[in-house]
Design a protein around this motif. Sequence first.
Motif, short mmCIF file in Angstrom:
data_model
loop_
_atom_site.label_atom_id
_atom_site.label_comp_id
_atom_site.label_asym_id
_atom_site.label_seq_id
_atom_site.Cartn_x
_atom_site.Cartn_y
_atom_site.Cartn_z
N GLU A 183 0.83 -1.19 0.00
CA GLU A 183 0.00 0.00 0.00
C GLU A 183 0.87 1.25 0.00
OE1 GLU A 183 -1.47 0.94 3.78
OE2 GLU A 183 -1.37 2.95 2.96
N VAL A 184 1.91 1.24 0.82
CA VAL A 184 2.78 2.42 0.88
C VAL A 184 3.49 2.62 -0.44
CG1 VAL A 184 4.93 3.24 1.85
CG2 VAL A 184 3.11 2.52 3.33
N ALA A 185 3.98 1.52 -1.04
CA ALA A 185 4.72 1.67 -2.29
C ALA A 185 3.82 2.30 -3.34
CB ALA A 185 5.23 0.31 -2.75
N VAL A 186 2.63 1.75 -3.51
CA VAL A 186 1.73 2.29 -4.54
C VAL A 186 1.26 3.68 -4.17
CG1 VAL A 186 -0.41 1.90 -5.77
CG2 VAL A 186 1.05 -0.02 -5.21
N GLY A 187 0.91 3.85 -2.87
CA GLY A 187 0.43 5.16 -2.43
C GLY A 187 1.45 6.25 -2.65
N LEU A 188 2.70 5.98 -2.30
CA LEU A 188 3.73 7.01 -2.49
C LEU A 188 3.97 7.27 -3.96
CD1 LEU A 188 6.31 6.25 0.29
CD2 LEU A 188 4.90 8.26 0.04
N ALA A 189 3.87 6.22 -4.79
CA ALA A 189 4.03 6.43 -6.23
C ALA A 189 2.92 7.34 -6.74
CB ALA A 189 4.00 5.10 -6.96
N ILE A 190 1.69 7.11 -6.26
CA ILE A 190 0.58 7.97 -6.68
C ILE A 190 0.84 9.40 -6.22
CG2 ILE A 190 -1.85 8.45 -6.29
CD1 ILE A 190 -2.31 5.45 -6.15
N ILE A 191 1.32 9.55 -4.96
CA ILE A 191 1.57 10.90 -4.45
C ILE A 191 2.62 11.60 -5.30
CG2 ILE A 191 2.51 12.17 -2.51
CD1 ILE A 191 1.14 10.22 -0.69
N ILE A 192 3.68 10.86 -5.69
CA ILE A 192 4.72 11.48 -6.51
C ILE A 192 4.13 11.94 -7.84
CG2 ILE A 192 6.72 10.92 -7.91
CD1 ILE A 192 8.00 9.68 -5.72
N ALA A 193 3.33 11.07 -8.45
CA ALA A 193 2.72 11.43 -9.73
C ALA A 193 1.83 12.65 -9.57
CB ALA A 193 1.93 10.25 -10.28
N LEU A 194 1.04 12.67 -8.49
CA LEU A 194 0.15 13.82 -8.23
C LEU A 194 0.95 15.09 -8.03
CD1 LEU A 194 -2.66 12.75 -5.79
CD2 LEU A 194 -2.88 13.98 -7.92
N PHE A 195 2.03 14.96 -7.23
CA PHE A 195 2.82 16.15 -6.91
C PHE A 195 3.46 16.70 -8.17
CE2 PHE A 195 6.54 18.38 -5.25
CZ PHE A 195 5.93 19.16 -4.29
N ARG A 196 3.86 15.82 -9.08
CA ARG A 196 4.46 16.29 -10.33
C ARG A 196 3.44 17.07 -11.14
NH1 ARG A 196 7.49 11.17 -11.81
NH2 ARG A 196 9.38 11.40 -10.56
N ASN A 197 2.20 16.60 -11.14
CA ASN A 197 1.19 17.24 -11.98
C ASN A 197 0.58 18.47 -11.34
OD1 ASN A 197 1.23 15.66 -14.29
ND2 ASN A 197 0.15 14.03 -13.24
N LYS A 198 0.27 18.40 -10.06
CA LYS A 198 -0.51 19.47 -9.43
C LYS A 198 0.30 20.33 -8.49
CE LYS A 198 -4.44 19.64 -9.11
NZ LYS A 198 -5.86 19.87 -9.28
#
Lengths: 163, 421, 176, 101
Positions: D73-88
């Motif tokens: 969960e953390v691995a996927v969650g942090l990957a999503i957060i990184i992707a979000l942070f890059r975009n928004k």
Amino acid sequence: MLKKKPTPNWVRLYLPELLRGFYITSKHFWINLLGFIPGLDRVIKKEVVTYQWPEVERPISDRWRGKHRHNRREDGSTKCVACYCCSTVCPAQCITIEAGETREDAVTEKVPTRFDINLFECVYCGMCVEACPCDAIYMDTKEMRMCEYTPDKFVIGLKELLK
Amino acid sequence: MNLDALLTLKLQCLWALVAFGAVSSLAGLLTWGERKQVSLIQDRIGPNRANLRFIRNWRLFGLFHIIADAVKSMTKEDFVPAGAYKWMHLLAPLISLGVSFIAFAVVPFAGPFTIRWRDVPAVEIPLLGQFFPGQTLHLSHFPVSFQAADLNVGILFVLAVGAFLVYGVLMAGFASNNKFSFLGAMRAASQMFSYEIALGLSIIGVILIYNSTNLSVIVERQGALIFGIIPKWGIVTQPLAFILFFTCGLMEIKRIPFDAPEGESEIVAGYFLEYSGAKFMMFLFSEYVELIMLAAMCAVLFFGGWQIPFVSQAGISIPLLHVQFAWTDLPWVAAHKALGIELVNLAVVLAQAGFFAFKVVAFCWIMVTVRWTFPRFRYDQIMRLGWRRILPLSMVNIVLAVGIVLVEDKFKPVIQKVLGY
Amino acid sequence: MEGNALNLIYQISFFGIAAFAVVAALVVVSAKNPVVSAIWLAVCFIAVAGIYALLKAPFLAMVQILVYAGAIMVLFVMIMMLMDPGKMEAGGAGQKVVRAFAAAAGAVVTVVLLVLASTAGNYKWTAWSEVPVGTSEAIGRLLFTRYLLPFEVLSLLLLAAVVAAIYLARRREASK
Amino acid sequence: MTMSPEYFLMLGAVLFGIGMVGVLVRRNVLIILMSIELMLNSANLTLVTFSRYLGDLTGQVFALLVMVVAACEVAVGLAIIIALFRNKDTVDVDRINIMKW
């Protein structure tokens, strides 16, 4: 064009080369360590190059450039004629010269009334020695321990140079 | 729970203190030893001028530099940069130092030893008795282990401590409010990831071969003999694992081929750039304690821990060469049967502890030599080495270990018959 | 008497560790800077590992430190350090009513759970001496026999997670 | 030792409550993820408590499995957060409310 040789595979394995380096450094260590043992130091010659300064002075080459001095004439006065050659050529601009009137015995036309060298700014390049036409300034005092309590002592004048 | 449980607890606390003292004094010696060794490697003399002026200028090869360094760092100004997280800046070196000591709790320093003596009231034992006022100490058949905590998950404990080591670095880098420190902390964190996995995987081979995660059991099983002559040390059964473990361990304690987190030539001093005085000394000291920790782990997992080859509590025996010698054959022991064998056993345990200490010091020597032989890897080289060389190799090593275990299991009667182990 | 002394040590260590865990957890949810809360979360995890050790689960305690404090929290801190610290602290109070309701809901759930938990003492539980120790051997034996299917499924899940994480976090040049 | 299980369970309940309040109240997505970890952890604590008081190791095995899930969960969650942070360019959940743009 220089062609780059491909690294052999046994080098790219890291380990053999690492072990070779390890052998070299540890060889130095053991030779020096055993060389310090009183009985063994005749058999194993240690390669230590350290001088036990200040108990043992390191021999200084004649070409070594250190603190400056002025050459003297026979009467004890400086050979400098305040021609400004040294201060012009000096890359660090650490020499301040003020020229005075002709000496009474008219040996030279000018004499320096002030000849200050800032030892902090000096880069000890020896260009002033090369430039001097009268053979007046030298850097061969072999004085390497220049220690004072205040920084202004490091601006040395004629008196110090003629010592 | 009877009295002996409580007594064991107290003795373990005492032993923890002893181990702490031994390790910290070795670390203190190393601060001088490393400088002395590097100077000999580089054909210099090294630190030798700190002296005791009032005792005929004693120098003792510069040993007093340890004291001089301590005094100097204690009296230096403790600098905290503006904009730093104050408590985190203070906590980082404390965590680094504290955590690095914890791993020694599970290191077996010497073999198990059973006291076969009479019960005595505590008052009769002058020093130890202070801790047990008014009690009778059951010293008959009282097993003493030279290990603060005999955990059955000892290896995992060491790995967990190693995983926690990076927090001091991370906090220091984050709290210092300095870009260089920050970069150092980042590098430390990413390196930890790359090598922690390989470190764990390289140990798995050892766990499989010796069939235990308990460090004292692993050490004990390394006393067996292969072919009746070679000690069954980890280096014999798992040579590849040793190389991988040593490399990853060097990475874990940030020693030189992998010291990108502090890389002086690139990011000044990395994570402890903004530290001075006593806090800096703590970082330095913790680095040496970690070094000893890695040395101890190498000795325990791969070099037989406290095992002296062919020497045991019973005597010396080398089966293939038919050398047999029992301690009870010694004339003095035969004369004083009970007390004699007791003292001989004690001597054997002490010799084992000494041999372990020798192994640890030898590894410290190797690590210091490694430091002054090899240049620092570039950052991308470290990452590539970790993920693309060491990680696959450690997986291959696990397969090898499984193969060894299977073969050993299958052909056990044959091996026993032919080779005699 | 000695049994009592050991019991006292046990209880003191439990309450000490528990207090540490609760305080750390409070800091986690209230700290402004996520890095601070991550470090306190690591402290909380280690405290919970201590509780595991008190519950005769040494293997789980070590795995807790290794996985949570060693891997997950370092990953957290590293990701945070990759981000811009100024933008990382999401400021502002937000919708106050929603937050108040949320906090109240949390408090209610906590109280309900506490009440439920407090009845646990009424039942008869296994004595300390009869409880098996959760060593790596015991857990491994269970994991590879009775719970082999969940184990395999979870290893598949890990693989999927690794692939997903790499896919999500990859920088895509084409989209720019 | 002779401690009754309710203390352990209460500790788990308190940690769960704190984690839940963190998830509901905080707006920083990183801290929300951390609070979820806290909740998972308190569930683990309860599992291990029952494992000890029932004299059965099953609870510990399941706690181990939960840890694996948490890591995923953390691995996927942090990957999503990184992707979000890059975009928004933000980690504020109130500002991550568009499904598509």
